[in-house]
Every structure is written in structure tokens, then in C-alpha cells.
Write a protein that holds these residues in place. Structure first.
Motif, PDB file in Angstrom:
ATOM      1  N   CYS A 188     -26.885 -15.656  39.173  1.00  4.45           N
ATOM      2  CA  CYS A 188     -25.932 -16.780  39.159  1.00  4.45           C
ATOM      3  C   CYS A 188     -25.314 -16.955  40.548  1.00  4.45           C
ATOM      4  O   CYS A 188     -25.252 -16.006  41.327  1.00  4.45           O
ATOM      5  CB  CYS A 188     -24.815 -16.512  38.155  1.00  4.45           C
ATOM      6  N   HIS A 189     -24.849 -18.169  40.820  1.00  4.94           N
ATOM      7  CA  HIS A 189     -24.268 -18.478  42.129  1.00  4.94           C
ATOM      8  C   HIS A 189     -23.283 -19.614  41.968  1.00  4.94           C
ATOM      9  O   HIS A 189     -22.954 -19.998  40.836  1.00  4.94           O
ATOM     10  CB  HIS A 189     -25.396 -18.807  43.115  1.00  4.94           C
ATOM     11  N   ILE A 190     -22.867 -20.163  43.081  1.00  5.32           N
ATOM     12  CA  ILE A 190     -21.789 -21.159  43.054  1.00  5.32           C
ATOM     13  C   ILE A 190     -22.182 -22.423  42.271  1.00  5.32           C
ATOM     14  O   ILE A 190     -21.325 -23.091  41.708  1.00  5.32           O
ATOM     15  CB  ILE A 190     -21.333 -21.482  44.505  1.00  5.32           C
ATOM     16  N   ALA A 208     -21.166  -9.578  42.530  1.00  6.46           N
ATOM     17  CA  ALA A 208     -21.059  -9.420  43.990  1.00  6.46           C
ATOM     18  C   ALA A 208     -20.703 -10.770  44.579  1.00  6.46           C
ATOM     19  O   ALA A 208     -21.551 -11.497  45.084  1.00  6.46           O
ATOM     20  CB  ALA A 208     -22.377  -8.908  44.569  1.00  6.46           C
ATOM     21  N   ASN A 232     -11.877  -6.734  47.272  1.00  5.29           N
ATOM     22  CA  ASN A 232     -10.902  -7.764  47.631  1.00  5.29           C
ATOM     23  C   ASN A 232      -9.537  -7.131  47.833  1.00  5.29           C
ATOM     24  O   ASN A 232      -9.162  -6.209  47.116  1.00  5.29           O
ATOM     25  CB  ASN A 232     -10.788  -8.791  46.493  1.00  5.29           C
ATOM     26  N   VAL A 283     -19.022   1.303  43.356  1.00  5.29           N
ATOM     27  CA  VAL A 283     -20.185   0.991  44.194  1.00  5.29           C
ATOM     28  C   VAL A 283     -19.927   1.304  45.670  1.00  5.29           C
ATOM     29  O   VAL A 283     -20.794   1.813  46.375  1.00  5.29           O
ATOM     30  CB  VAL A 283     -20.568  -0.504  44.037  1.00  5.29           C
TER      31      VAL A 283
END
Ligand code: NDP
Length: 305
Positions: A188-190, A208, A232, A283
Motif C-alpha cells: 500500500c502507498h499514498i 513503514a 517518529n 525493528v
């Protein structure tokens, strides 16, 4: 059964101990492997990463060579340095710390590293080998993700794996490795239209992205394995209270440092999942251990071992 915490620090310690054993088993004529780290510019995060990488080498008995050329150097000047390192027999691995200053063409630099010494696994030859199932040097963070899953005995064959994020450094290679491990993989992405629809199908959800709390409890399939790659920094008190209500330890860190670190997963999702990697201590703990692993691997492969 309660939720399992997948302890990245413990897994990283296991990998370091395996690397140490491999080093002891190297034939005497190989000598101790050498890693060259090139740091250009004065990015403070990069300084810390590089310091930690050099320190990890020292602890394991891997030789490290830190090169700090002038911050104003050109792409061509950096290419000369890479070329020299490519030719040196005492250098097994070459790592160019990213990001590079704006005047440097990072792509050209990464492509100039000899694939056999490309311990970050970013060279197109290694990317191609990864995608075609051949022996290669694979990127450290995704390799760390797979190590966590495999060492925690999470079944991968036939699992529905969803990777959120498609960067060349993390998302894409993680998807490739999960596919290679026989999972059914969705990336998945933007532009993904309905992200929750996909994430809710995941037996294994790797995130990620770099957006704090992007993955909420409602987006997680009950019992799923959550691998949170995001790092973050939260500097806003409202966010701290929203994501970590009643967490005295985090509140104390916030008071002391003015920030806390969190991943891309909202901690409220931990109650829904079956297992998760914490941030910090998940991670992120694996990346340097995998770099050490890759350096020894490069030393062995280059000598046909
Ligand atoms: P990038 O910014 O390169 O990639 C982020 C990806 O997330 C992109 O593919 C982007 O899509 C996608 N994305 C952004 N917003 C959304 C959204 N709302 N929904 C779905 N997808 C989205 O980041 P990196 O891959 O380099 O790093 C990701 C995170 O992992 C960061 O927090 C970073 O700090 C951390 N990290 C941790 C490491 C470690 O543990 N050692 C090492 C490396 C990174 P698109 O491609 O369409 O723009």
C-alpha cells in the motif's frame, strides 16, 4: 494467550552473537572483514547512526574505516573515493550514509559501489537479485524485519502480508522478501484508496511510512502480527496524551527531553493484535546488526566462501 512483544533488542543480540561466531569461523587467510563508512555533511542524525555503526564494528572485531570528505565535495570527487574503495582488498563493505548533501547525485554514487561490497543492498544489481530469488546483499532494515518474523517463528508461507509504504529502502524490499518467503503480499502507498480495507485483511502488517499513529486499532485484524518500522518524534503534548494516556514513563521522558519516539502504529492497536514490535526497541534495533551480518557475508562471498 496474551499479546506477544517481539523484542528487537533480544533478537539483535542473537544476530550479533551469530555474526561473532561466523567471524571466528572465517579462515585465517581472510583476516578480519573491513567496512568503509562514508559520511558527507553534518546531518546530526547521520552522525549518530555512523557513530553507532562504527562502534558496533569495534565490538564485534570488524575493522571500520570512517571517511569524512569535505561537505562541499562534488559528485565526481565522491565517485573517485568510491572507486578507490572498490579497488581496495582490505575493504569488504562500503556504506555511504544517506542523505547526501543536495549537490551530490546520490543515485550515481550508489550505483558506483561495487555490488559485491554493497552492504546496504541498494545497488540495482542487488535489487534485481533480490527480486529474482538469487543470493545477494539485501537491505538491512527489511532483512531485519524478516529476521524478527522468522526468529519469532511467525508462519510466512500462505500468510496474508500487507506492507504499508513502498520506498526503495524499506517498503519495496520488504514486500519482495515476504513474497520470496511465500506470503501473499499487498503493498500500500499514498494512492491506496481504502487503506483500512487492506490492513484489516493482514495476518502480518508491516508499516513503514513515517506518520505517527497512522495505523489505528480499528485497522488491525484481531490476532495479527504488527511490525512497526516507523520512527517518529512526538514533540506535541496533545499527541503524547492521545497516544500514551496514563504512561508515566513516557510522560517523564517527554518532560526531560521535550519529545518521545513512537512508530506508525497507534499503541491502542496493541490490544487487538497478537504480537507487535515496540518503538523503540523493535525493528530499529535490528538495522545495525544486519549491517554487521552483511559485512561478514560480503567478505565471505567476495572470496567464494
Ligand atoms: P519514505 O518517506 O521514503 O516512504 C514512505 C512511504 O509511505 C511512501 O512509499 C509513501 O507512499 C507511503 N505513505 C505515506 N503516507 C501514506 C499514507 N497515508 N498511507 C499509505 N502510505 C503512505 O520513508 P522510508 O521508507 O524511508 O521510512 C519509513 C519510516 O521508517 C520512517 O519513519 C523512517 O524513519 C523509518 N525507518 C526506520 C528504519 C529503522 O528502523 N532502522 C530505517 C529506515 C526507515 P508514496 O510512495 O506513494 O509516496
Amino acid at each position: 494467550m496474551g499479546t506477544r512483544i517481539l523484542d528487537g533488542l533480544a533478537i539483535a543480540a542473537g544476530i550479533r552473537s551469530d555474526v561473532s561466531q561466523q567471524l571466528q569461523q572465517l579462515p585465517e587467510w581472510v583476516g578480519s572483514p573491513g567496512l568503509a563508512v562514508v559520511l558527507v555533511g553534518d546531518n546530526s542524525a547521520s552522525e549518530i547512526y555512523v557513530r553507532n555503526k562504527v562502534k558496533a564494528c569495534g565490538e564485534l572485531g570488524i575493522r571500520s574505516l570512517l571517511l569524512r570528505p569535505v561537505p562541499t565535495l562534488t559528485t565526481d570527487e565522491l565517485l573517485v573515493i568510491i572507486d578507490e574503495l572498490n579497488g581496495r582488498d582490505d575493504v569488504d563493505g562500503i556504506l555511504v550514509q544517506l542523505p547526501l548533501p543536495a549537490q551530490i547525485d546520490a543515485k550515481r554514487v550508489l550505483e558506483a559501489i561495487a555490488p559485491a561490497k554493497d552492504v546496504d543492498g541498494f545497488h540495482p544489481v542487488n535489487v534485481g537479485r533480490l527480486h529474482t530469488g538469487q543470493e545477494c546483499l539485501s537491505p538491512c532494515t527489511p532483512t531485519g524485519v524478516l529476521e524478527i518474523l522468522q526468529r519469532s517463528r511467525i508462519p510466512l508461507t500462505g500468510a496474508e502480508a500487507v506492507v504499508v509504504g513502498r520506498s526503495d529502502i524499506v517498503g519495496k524490499p520488504t514486500s519482495a522478501m515476504l513474497l520470496r518467503a511465500n506470503a501473499t503480499v499487498t503493498t500500500c502507498h499514498i494512492h491506496t484508496v481504502d487503506l483500512p480495507k487492506h490492513t484489516r485483511e493482514a495476518d502480518i502488517l508491516v508499516v513503514a511510512v513515517g506518520k505517527p499513529g497512522l495505523i489505528t486499532a480499528a485497522m488491525v485484524k484481531p490476532g495479527a502480527v504488527l511490525i512497526d518500522v516507523g520512527i517518529n518524534r512526538i514533540t506535541n503534548r496533545e499527541e503524547l496524551e492521545r497516544f500514551f494516556p496514563g504512561d508515566a514513563a513516557r510522560a517523564a521522558t517527554f518532560e526531560k527531553r521535550g519529545s518521545v519516539v513512537m512508530g506508525d502504529v497507534d499503541p491502542a492497536a496493541y490490544a487487538v493484535c497478537g504480537a507487535y514490535t515496540p518503538v523503540p526497541g523493535g525493528v530499529g534495533a535490528l538495522t545495525i546488526a544486519m549491517l554487521m551480518h552483511n559485512t561478514v557475508k560480503a567478505a565471505r562471498m567476495r572470496r567464494g566462501l
